[in-house]
Design a protein around this motif. Structure first.
Motif, PDB file in Angstrom:
ATOM      1  N   ASP A 166       6.284   4.910   9.156  1.00 48.00           N
ATOM      2  CA  ASP A 166       6.488   6.257   8.629  1.00 48.00           C
ATOM      3  C   ASP A 166       6.261   6.349   7.125  1.00 48.00           C
ATOM      4  O   ASP A 166       5.751   7.343   6.628  1.00 48.00           O
ATOM      5  N   HIS A 167       6.645   5.321   6.367  1.00 48.55           N
ATOM      6  CA  HIS A 167       6.436   5.338   4.917  1.00 48.55           C
ATOM      7  C   HIS A 167       4.951   5.429   4.604  1.00 48.55           C
ATOM      8  O   HIS A 167       4.529   6.232   3.778  1.00 48.55           O
ATOM      9  N   LYS A 179       2.587   6.572   6.553  1.00 50.27           N
ATOM     10  CA  LYS A 179       2.094   7.887   6.983  1.00 50.27           C
ATOM     11  C   LYS A 179       2.417   8.965   5.955  1.00 50.27           C
ATOM     12  O   LYS A 179       1.605   9.846   5.697  1.00 50.27           O
TER      13      LYS A 179
END
Length: 51
Positions: free
Chosen positions: A13-14, A16
């Motif tokens: 997620d980071h 992204k």
């Protein structure tokens, strides 16, 4: 998959959100309120962005 990646890109997620790994972020200033580092995106721990 890149051998340097610890977390697979599809669940990272980071990466992204920011397009970088956490250790690639530049910290240039300190926040006047919380004395935390302000990153290149203008974020710090207290959320004031040093204002």
């Amino acid at each position: 998959m890149d051998e340097e990646r610890i977390i697979p890109e599809e669940i990272d997620d980071h990466y992204k959100m920011y397009g970088k790994e956490p250790w690639e972020i530049d910290y240039t200033k300190k926040c006047a309120l919380c004395d935390s580092r302000i990153d290149e995106f203008g974020f710090c721990s207290c959320g004031s962005c040093g204002e």
